[in-house]
Design a protein around this motif. Structure first.
Motif, PDB file in Angstrom:
ATOM      1  N   THR A   1      33.081  46.127  42.890  1.00  0.00           N
ATOM      2  CA  THR A   1      34.363  46.457  42.265  1.00  0.00           C
ATOM      3  C   THR A   1      34.797  45.294  41.373  1.00  0.00           C
ATOM      4  OG1 THR A   1      34.886  47.644  44.287  1.00  0.00           O
ATOM      5  CG2 THR A   1      36.709  47.247  42.798  1.00  0.00           C
TER       6      THR A   1
ATOM      7  N   LEU B   1      37.793  43.469  38.942  1.00  0.00           N
ATOM      8  CA  LEU B   1      39.161  43.313  38.435  1.00  0.00           C
ATOM      9  C   LEU B   1      39.063  42.495  37.161  1.00  0.00           C
ATOM     10  CD1 LEU B   1      42.292  43.005  38.427  1.00  0.00           C
ATOM     11  CD2 LEU B   1      41.989  41.050  39.979  1.00  0.00           C
TER      12      LEU B   1
ATOM     13  N   ALA C   1      43.542  37.423  44.210  1.00  0.00           N
ATOM     14  CA  ALA C   1      42.711  38.618  44.423  1.00  0.00           C
ATOM     15  C   ALA C   1      41.332  38.191  44.930  1.00  0.00           C
ATOM     16  CB  ALA C   1      42.591  39.416  43.132  1.00  0.00           C
TER      17      ALA C   1
ATOM     18  N   LEU D   1      35.300  41.495  45.636  1.00  0.00           N
ATOM     19  CA  LEU D   1      35.830  41.849  44.320  1.00  0.00           C
ATOM     20  C   LEU D   1      35.302  40.870  43.273  1.00  0.00           C
ATOM     21  CD1 LEU D   1      38.043  43.777  43.063  1.00  0.00           C
ATOM     22  CD2 LEU D   1      39.665  41.918  43.446  1.00  0.00           C
TER      23      LEU D   1
ATOM     24  N   VAL E   1      35.997  39.137  40.015  1.00  0.00           N
ATOM     25  CA  VAL E   1      37.204  38.900  39.214  1.00  0.00           C
ATOM     26  C   VAL E   1      36.818  38.200  37.912  1.00  0.00           C
ATOM     27  CG1 VAL E   1      39.513  37.900  39.166  1.00  0.00           C
ATOM     28  CG2 VAL E   1      38.566  38.669  41.341  1.00  0.00           C
TER      29      VAL E   1
ATOM     30  N   ALA F   1      35.861  47.976  33.944  1.00  0.00           N
ATOM     31  CA  ALA F   1      36.651  47.430  35.063  1.00  0.00           C
ATOM     32  C   ALA F   1      37.175  48.556  35.940  1.00  0.00           C
ATOM     33  CB  ALA F   1      37.822  46.637  34.520  1.00  0.00           C
TER      34      ALA F   1
ATOM     35  N   PHE G   1      39.876  47.752  38.061  1.00  0.00           N
ATOM     36  CA  PHE G   1      41.314  47.435  38.021  1.00  0.00           C
ATOM     37  C   PHE G   1      41.574  46.488  36.853  1.00  0.00           C
ATOM     38  CE2 PHE G   1      40.258  48.008  42.547  1.00  0.00           C
ATOM     39  CZ  PHE G   1      41.112  49.061  42.838  1.00  0.00           C
TER      40      PHE G   1
ATOM     41  N   CYS H   1      44.651  43.818  35.326  1.00  0.00           N
ATOM     42  CA  CYS H   1      45.991  43.231  35.399  1.00  0.00           C
ATOM     43  C   CYS H   1      46.305  42.628  34.031  1.00  0.00           C
ATOM     44  CB  CYS H   1      46.070  42.153  36.485  1.00  0.00           C
ATOM     45  SG  CYS H   1      47.733  41.471  36.590  1.00  0.00           S
TER      46      CYS H   1
ATOM     47  N   GLN I   1      51.963  47.733  40.164  1.00  0.00           N
ATOM     48  CA  GLN I   1      51.093  48.732  39.547  1.00  0.00           C
ATOM     49  C   GLN I   1      51.890  49.648  38.619  1.00  0.00           C
ATOM     50  OE1 GLN I   1      47.439  51.729  40.802  1.00  0.00           O
ATOM     51  NE2 GLN I   1      48.828  51.049  42.373  1.00  0.00           N
TER      52      GLN I   1
ATOM     53  N   ILE J   1      45.863  45.052  44.666  1.00  0.00           N
ATOM     54  CA  ILE J   1      44.494  45.299  44.179  1.00  0.00           C
ATOM     55  C   ILE J   1      43.504  45.115  45.331  1.00  0.00           C
ATOM     56  CG2 ILE J   1      42.676  44.392  42.637  1.00  0.00           C
ATOM     57  CD1 ILE J   1      45.111  43.699  40.689  1.00  0.00           C
TER      58      ILE J   1
ATOM     59  N   THR K   1      40.971  47.845  46.743  1.00  0.00           N
ATOM     60  CA  THR K   1      39.529  47.562  46.767  1.00  0.00           C
ATOM     61  C   THR K   1      38.955  47.885  48.145  1.00  0.00           C
ATOM     62  OG1 THR K   1      39.938  45.779  45.211  1.00  0.00           O
ATOM     63  CG2 THR K   1      37.808  45.748  46.289  1.00  0.00           C
TER      64      THR K   1
END
Ligand SMILES: Cc1cc2nc3c(=O)[nH]c(=O)nc-3n(C[C@H](O)[C@H](O)[C@H](O)COP(=O)(O)OP(=O)(O)OC[C@H]3O[C@@H](n4cnc5c(N)ncnc54)[C@H](O)[C@@H]3O)c2cc1C
Length: 415
Positions: free
Chosen positions: A5, A7, A23, A30, A32, A160, A162, A164, A367, A406, A410
């Motif tokens: 996953t 972000l 995160a 995750l 990132v 992606a 997610f 931000c 969100q 997030i 996840t």
């Protein structure tokens, strides 16, 4: 371990770094990635607070704290219940950065160097394997059935799960167009936290004088503030002016930064009560020279300015003052009018009022209510505070909350 996953955080400032780091801490599965359009990371943190970085403010009552935000008061209140100044202090302390509090409540790293904060964040980013890319100006975000696709100005593409958005305040409305295309609406941006230009040579001759407190109002409005005022070579500055500029940001933009300020230099009195007090001073100080004996502890140069403007000879004795001169002086002290034209940026800290409309974002998660998987934090939102560390605080809070949400999403995805 393959990280399934992703972000993508857009913007390498306070909010973006805080979201990305937290995160990654919360969820090692995750991936990132942080994209920054310029060549420098955390550039505002570096220059902030005159190079000392006013990280937060020692205000621990959430109601009181939220009142420091002319825009976003209700929204930040929800945010601070999740992550407030105490959490900020602890977060940095746990990483070896102690914050100290100044007498006015502003909090700085004990080194008095913003690089302490920058280095702490960069070290954390490194420790948690963040992928940080500079010179990546994101120009488009497309929502796919599952996730997003980002495009940068040079045509690079990033998929992606997610996103931000932590791109800070944009001074021009058209800079938000790529976010509007995602389905969000914008409160038009205008500057906040500035000083007033007053083309008045007699006033600017008093540069460097601070008077505390004064009360300042914008004529024909209910906008007013009380606090320390600083006379500068271009006009008026100081905490009371900056606060007024923040709460009046929209009104002043509409008026094209032109209007009249009304100053009460003795805010414990209004015209009538000062006239009463004056009678008493006349009796008490009857034989004293008015120039050498101001009624309150005004700086000598300022007191002479009032006397000169009221046409009063400084050698005159209090008892010999004519009623007309006395009334003129009282009027000047309680209701002095100054015409301002233009503003000057406050170099220590300035912010943008306006941004992503708050009713489209959930304050409990940061969100988007319109686009699942899309998050916001920091000044890109229609939130701004007065000076004192409040602007960074809301960026830390938003970044942290987005990171929690997030991470939870996840987790759900991986089960
Ligand atoms: C001179 C100055 C001093 C300040 N001092 C203080 C202080 O002491 N205390 C305080 O509380 N506040 C201070 N502030 C305000 C504070 O700096 C901001 O409110 C805060 O930095 C906002 O953080 P942010 O992460 O939302 O945005 P920013 O710090 O502005 O970071 C946003 C980042 O996103 C990048 N970006 C923008 N668009 C894109 C894009 N499309 N693609 C990729 N990257 C993008 C930008 O280049 C930038 O690096 C100061 C501001 C200024 C100007």
């Amino acid at each position: 371990m393959k990280k399934s996953t992703t972000l993508l955080v857009i913007g390498g400032g306070a909010g973006g770094f805080f979201c990305a780091i937290n995160a990654a801490i919360n969820n090692p599965h995750l991936q990132v990635i942080l994209l920054e359009k310029s060549a420098q990371l955390l550039s505002k943190v570096r220059i902030s607070g005159g190079g000392r970085c006013n990280v937060t403010h020692a205000c621990f009552d959430i109601d009181e704290l939220s009142r420091k935000y002319p825009r976003g008061q209700h929204f930040v209140k929800k945010m601070f219940h999740q992550f407030g100044p105490t959490d900020t202090i602890n977060w940095f302390e746990q990483r070896g950065v102690r914050l100290i509090t100044e007498s006015d409540g502003r909090m700085f790293p004990e080194t008095h160097q913003s690089t302490t904060i920058v280095n702490c964040l960069l070290k954390e980013a490194d420790a948690h394997q963040l992928i940080v890319k500079i010179r990546q100006d994101v120009t488009e975000v497309i929502k796919l059935e599952n996730g997003f696709m980002l495009t940068t100005v040079s045509g690079e593409k990033y998929p992606a799960d997610f996103i931000c958005v932590a791109t800070g305040g944009y001074p021009k409305a058209n800079q938000f167009s790529w976010l509007e295309k995602l389905g969000h609406s914008i409160e038009p941006p205008v500057p906040s936290l500035f000083t007033f230009n007053i083309p008045d040579p007699e006033l600017s001759a008093l540069m460097g004088i601070t008077v505390n407190p004064v009360s300042i109002a914008i004529a024909n409005t209910k906008l007013q503030e009380k606090g320390p005022l600083l006379i500068t070579h271009w006009g008026l500055s100081g905490p009371a002016i900056l606060k007024l500029s923040a709460f009046a940001a929209r009104h002043l933009a509409e008026q094209q930064y032109s209007g009249t300020l009304i100053i009460n230099w003795m805010p414990d009195y209004h015209e009538t009560s000062l006239r009463e007090a004056w009678q008493q001073w006349r009796q008490e100080k009857a034989v004293q020279k008015i120039g050498a004996h101001p009624p309150i502890a005004f700086p000598a140069r300022l007191w002479m300015y009032f006397l000169t403007k009221a046409g009063i000879d400084a050698d005159k004795r209090w008892g010999d003052l004519s009623t007309a001169s006395q009334n003129k002086c009282i009027k000047l002290l309680t209701h002095a009018e100054y015409h301002f034209k233009g503003k000057t940026t406050f170099k220590e800290e300035f912010v943008t009022c306006g941004g992503i409309k708050l009713n489209e974002v959930d304050a409990n998660t940061m969100q988007s209510k319109r686009v699942p998987g899309l998050y916001f934090c920091g000044e890109v939102l229609d939130i701004d505070g007065i000076t004192g560390g409040f602007n960074f605080q809301q960026s830390w809070s938003g970044g942290w909350i987005a990171a929690q949400s997030i991470s939870q999403e996840t987790e759900k995805k991986s089960h």
